[in-house]
Scaffold this motif. Structure first.
Motif, PDB file in Angstrom:
ATOM      1  N   GLU A   1       0.744  -1.253   0.058  1.00 54.73           N
ATOM      2  CA  GLU A   1      -0.036   0.002  -0.001  1.00 54.73           C
ATOM      3  C   GLU A   1       0.699   1.602  -0.187  1.00 54.73           C
ATOM      4  OE1 GLU A   1      -3.856   1.882   2.558  1.00 54.73           O
ATOM      5  OE2 GLU A   1      -2.981  -0.021   2.943  1.00 54.73           O
ATOM      6  N   VAL A   2       0.531   2.168  -0.921  1.00 54.83           N
ATOM      7  CA  VAL A   2       1.376   3.470  -0.964  1.00 54.83           C
ATOM      8  C   VAL A   2       0.501   4.471  -0.278  1.00 54.83           C
ATOM      9  CG1 VAL A   2       2.158   5.141  -2.767  1.00 54.83           C
ATOM     10  CG2 VAL A   2       2.004   2.624  -3.311  1.00 54.83           C
ATOM     11  N   PRO A   3       1.291   4.946   0.729  1.00 53.77           N
ATOM     12  CA  PRO A   3       0.381   6.055   1.575  1.00 53.77           C
ATOM     13  C   PRO A   3       0.333   7.446   0.937  1.00 53.77           C
ATOM     14  CG  PRO A   3       2.991   5.797   2.077  1.00 53.77           C
ATOM     15  CD  PRO A   3       2.761   4.797   1.263  1.00 53.77           C
ATOM     16  N   GLY A   4      -0.428   8.153   1.391  1.00 53.96           N
ATOM     17  CA  GLY A   4      -0.670   9.546   1.085  1.00 53.96           C
ATOM     18  C   GLY A   4      -2.202   9.549   0.413  1.00 53.96           C
ATOM     19  N   ALA A   5      -2.283  10.884   0.104  1.00 49.62           N
ATOM     20  CA  ALA A   5      -3.733  11.248  -0.441  1.00 49.62           C
ATOM     21  C   ALA A   5      -4.162  10.410  -1.550  1.00 49.62           C
ATOM     22  CB  ALA A   5      -4.015  12.820  -0.297  1.00 49.62           C
ATOM     23  N   GLY A   6      -5.446  10.326  -1.893  1.00 52.42           N
ATOM     24  CA  GLY A   6      -5.872   9.878  -3.036  1.00 52.42           C
ATOM     25  C   GLY A   6      -5.163   8.447  -3.559  1.00 52.42           C
ATOM     26  N   GLY A   7      -5.654   8.118  -4.969  1.00 47.23           N
ATOM     27  CA  GLY A   7      -5.141   6.922  -5.396  1.00 47.23           C
ATOM     28  C   GLY A   7      -3.929   7.027  -6.259  1.00 47.23           C
ATOM     29  N   ASN A   8      -3.548   5.984  -6.815  1.00 51.68           N
ATOM     30  CA  ASN A   8      -2.196   6.036  -7.659  1.00 51.68           C
ATOM     31  C   ASN A   8      -2.205   6.382  -9.058  1.00 51.68           C
ATOM     32  OD1 ASN A   8      -0.956   4.904  -5.063  1.00 51.68           O
ATOM     33  ND2 ASN A   8      -1.910   2.807  -5.426  1.00 51.68           N
ATOM     34  N   GLY A   9      -0.987   6.783  -9.293  1.00 57.41           N
ATOM     35  CA  GLY A   9      -1.043   6.974 -11.037  1.00 57.41           C
ATOM     36  C   GLY A   9      -0.539   5.945 -11.721  1.00 57.41           C
ATOM     37  N   HIS A  10       0.678   5.681 -12.106  1.00 58.60           N
ATOM     38  CA  HIS A  10       1.067   4.586 -12.865  1.00 58.60           C
ATOM     39  C   HIS A  10       2.443   3.900 -11.893  1.00 58.60           C
ATOM     40  CE1 HIS A  10      -0.739   5.060 -16.702  1.00 58.60           C
ATOM     41  NE2 HIS A  10      -1.208   6.120 -16.226  1.00 58.60           N
ATOM     42  N   ILE A  11       3.042   2.968 -12.511  1.00 54.18           N
ATOM     43  CA  ILE A  11       3.880   1.924 -12.044  1.00 54.18           C
ATOM     44  C   ILE A  11       4.803   1.548 -13.027  1.00 54.18           C
ATOM     45  CG2 ILE A  11       2.534   0.226 -12.243  1.00 54.18           C
ATOM     46  CD1 ILE A  11       3.690  -1.000  -9.470  1.00 54.18           C
TER      47      ILE A  11
ATOM     48  N   LEU B   1       6.392  18.313  -6.688  1.00 56.22           N
ATOM     49  CA  LEU B   1       5.645  17.783  -7.997  1.00 56.22           C
ATOM     50  C   LEU B   1       4.237  18.191  -7.638  1.00 56.22           C
ATOM     51  CD1 LEU B   1       6.917  14.072  -7.798  1.00 56.22           C
ATOM     52  CD2 LEU B   1       8.012  16.005  -8.981  1.00 56.22           C
ATOM     53  N   THR B   2       3.584  18.070  -8.946  1.00 53.00           N
ATOM     54  CA  THR B   2       2.206  18.777  -8.894  1.00 53.00           C
ATOM     55  C   THR B   2       1.254  17.291  -9.667  1.00 53.00           C
ATOM     56  OG1 THR B   2       2.654  20.846  -8.823  1.00 53.00           O
ATOM     57  CG2 THR B   2       0.608  20.075  -9.462  1.00 53.00           C
ATOM     58  N   ARG B   3       0.475  16.421  -8.873  1.00 51.50           N
ATOM     59  CA  ARG B   3      -0.080  15.555  -9.478  1.00 51.50           C
ATOM     60  C   ARG B   3       0.599  14.801 -10.646  1.00 51.50           C
ATOM     61  NH1 ARG B   3      -5.431  18.831 -11.398  1.00 51.50           N
ATOM     62  NH2 ARG B   3      -3.734  20.513 -11.680  1.00 51.50           N
ATOM     63  N   PRO B   4       1.579  14.065 -10.327  1.00 51.37           N
ATOM     64  CA  PRO B   4       2.577  13.067 -11.272  1.00 51.37           C
ATOM     65  C   PRO B   4       1.626  12.198 -11.607  1.00 51.37           C
ATOM     66  CG  PRO B   4       3.184  12.947  -8.749  1.00 51.37           C
ATOM     67  CD  PRO B   4       2.113  14.041  -8.790  1.00 51.37           C
ATOM     68  N   ASN B   5       1.617  11.592 -12.737  1.00 49.69           N
ATOM     69  CA  ASN B   5       0.792  10.466 -13.262  1.00 49.69           C
ATOM     70  C   ASN B   5       1.819   9.734 -13.916  1.00 49.69           C
ATOM     71  OD1 ASN B   5      -1.473   9.411 -13.864  1.00 49.69           O
ATOM     72  ND2 ASN B   5      -1.385   9.923 -16.128  1.00 49.69           N
ATOM     73  N   GLY B   6       2.251   9.607 -15.298  1.00 48.70           N
ATOM     74  CA  GLY B   6       2.931   8.539 -16.077  1.00 48.70           C
ATOM     75  C   GLY B   6       4.398   8.583 -15.276  1.00 48.70           C
ATOM     76  N   ILE B   7       5.096   7.443 -15.461  1.00 46.68           N
ATOM     77  CA  ILE B   7       6.381   7.286 -14.937  1.00 46.68           C
ATOM     78  C   ILE B   7       7.124   5.983 -15.730  1.00 46.68           C
ATOM     79  CG2 ILE B   7       5.599   5.587 -13.025  1.00 46.68           C
ATOM     80  CD1 ILE B   7       7.851   6.975 -11.216  1.00 46.68           C
ATOM     81  N   ALA B   8       8.583   6.327 -16.031  1.00 42.06           N
ATOM     82  CA  ALA B   8       9.231   5.202 -16.863  1.00 42.06           C
ATOM     83  C   ALA B   8      10.507   5.569 -16.393  1.00 42.06           C
ATOM     84  CB  ALA B   8       8.891   5.437 -18.417  1.00 42.06           C
ATOM     85  N   MET B   9      11.126   4.420 -16.455  1.00 39.60           N
ATOM     86  CA  MET B   9      12.717   4.488 -16.229  1.00 39.60           C
ATOM     87  C   MET B   9      13.495   4.625 -17.540  1.00 39.60           C
ATOM     88  SD  MET B   9      15.267   4.467 -14.015  1.00 39.60           S
ATOM     89  CE  MET B   9      14.868   3.578 -12.473  1.00 39.60           C
TER      90      MET B   9
END
Length: 441
Positions: free
Chosen positions: A192-202, A249-257
């Motif tokens: 579980e990822v802490p913090g407000a609201g749901g998750n974006g991407h992984i 950050l402000t509302r980060p969504n997509g993520i890629a390495m």
């Protein structure tokens, strides 16, 4: 990244922090929309979907261009094994295949419901998050979408990635969970990822998972054991660059390495509703992660092996869950090939001690021992490899391959992946890790 004290050549050693840098703001890019997914490829290109009509591409020199247009809510995406970009259109309920020159082909347009995140395996099969439908679909070579997984743990599934063992991991927009899905479709709670609201991407890289928290304004790393730590952001919205744990950050969504395993790419929604309509401002952020090579590179060659060991210990203390095996193997052989033989052998030893169950780390320590004439130690390492992997491609039966003094030659027969493990059939890591080592596992 937490600072980890150590001592090298009598001096206090601290790990440098990860850093955040803004690459562009969309108010300088006519026609840019909101935030969809982010993907990267092996050549260093980064793909950013704008949740409207287009996918944009950033080349390795930082130049931005529109790759494809005419989509309908361009959301999640991934690069497949042949270099195609697979792109979801959330509002259109379809997935497109986009060539490297921007040709768009509708791949599947039935059986999906609010598609977002996509993961591709080594055979080109797609696994698609249906946010609206609350399921994961599998799309085969026949282009037919079939339900692969369904669970109450999936609450608008949004992001999806493979690990290096063949399991899928999914995050949802409407809860805080990371769930694991086995190859037979069994869903279970992983973290579980802490913090407000749901998750974006992984995304999966460096032996762990990186997750964006859109409403929580942070990016996290989730380790193999489910432990969670902040990678970037304070939890307050903002666009401040600098050390990652004090940057905003402000509302980060997509993520890629990226292909080097050094940088995470994240798109922020600075202004706008995020629904793909109305005015918006998007920023593309690069989170530069400190690597083992960065830390060891700060040790002067003249300081000797003990200083090197102190720096390695500091890195492992600060990043205990990072899989740095491939990076260590590559760097160790680089040093050995340029005359730093003692340093190279020492790094192989530290790597093997840190990852005792990793056949590649054990094998390459054996190669280093063989190269330096330490026959008995080499044989012991090869035997250990055969205990871990009885069908290992390079370790000989009985563990004795000491007739030659040269380490195994690199080449396609080595089968190395960029994360330092031996390639096998199965899902590809979506975000490649460090460069391959120069000797076979």
């Amino acid at each position: 990244m937490q600072l980890a004290p150590a001592t090298a050549a009598g001096q206090s050693l601290e790990l440098p922090p990860d850093t955040v840098h803004t690459v562009f703001r969309s108010d300088t890019v006519p026609g840019f929309g909101a935030v969809g997914g982010v993907a990267s490829d092996a050549l260093g290109y980064v793909y950013v979907a704008d949740f409207r009509n287009a996918v944009w591409r950033v080349d390795p020199d930082g130049r931005l261009e529109k790759l494809a247009d005419g989509l309908y809510g361009a959301s999640g995406n991934t690069v497949g094994p042949r270099g195609y970009l697979w792109q979801s259109s959330f509002h259109g309920n379809y997935v497109s295949r986009i060539s490297r020159t921007g040709e768009v082909e509708t791949w599947v347009d039935e059986g999906l419901s609010g598609p977002v995140g996509i993961a591709a395996d080594s055979e080109g099969h797609l696994y698609v998050c249906n946010c609206t439908g609350g399921t994961i679909s599998r799309v085969g070579a026949d282009r037919v979408a079939q339900t692969f997984a369904r669970s109450e743990l999936l609450a608008c599934p949004n992001g999806i990635t493979f690990d290096d063992r063949g399991d899928l991991y999914v995050v949802s927009f409407n809860n805080t969970l990371v769930v694991r899905i086995t190859p037979d479709g069994e869903v279970s709670r992983f973290a579980e990822v802490p913090g407000a609201g749901g998750n974006g991407h992984i995304t999966f890289a460096r032996g762990g998972f990186y997750v964006t928290k859109l409403r929580g304004h942070q990016a996290f790393r989730v380790g193999r054991d489910g432990t969670v730590r902040v990678v970037a952001g304070t939890g307050e919205a903002g666009e401040d660059d600098g050390p990652a744990l004090s940057a905003t950050l402000t509302r980060p969504n997509g993520i890629a390495m990226d292909a080097t395993g050094k940088s995470l790419w994240v798109n922020d929604l600075e202004v706008g509703s995020g629904l793909g309509v109305g005015p918006s401002v998007v920023t593309l952020r690069r989170i530069r992660l400190v690597t083992l090579a960065d830390v060891l590179g700060r040790v002067d060659a003249e300081d000797g092996v003990e200083a090197l060991r102190a720096a390695y210990a500091a890195y492992r203390e600060g990043r205990p869950d990072d899989d740095s095996t491939g990076e260590a193997i590559a760097l160790a052989f680089q040093w050995m090939s340029t005359g730093r033989v003692a340093a190279g052998v020492a790094l192989h030893e530290m790597n093997a001690a840190s990852f005792p169950e990793h056949a590649g780390a054990q094998f390459n320590l054996g190669e280093a021992y063989r190269y330096t004439g330490q026959t008995e130690r080499a044989v012991a390492r090869y035997r250990r490899v055969l205990e871990l992997e009885p069908d290992h491609a390079q370790a000989p039966p009985g563990g004795d391959r000491t007739g030659s003094r040269s380490p195994a030659s690199p080449g396609t027969r080595c089968g190395w992946r960029r994360d330092g493990r031996r390639r096998r059939r199965g899902p590809l890591p979506i975000a490649p890790g460090p460069s391959p080592p120069t000797s076979c596992p």
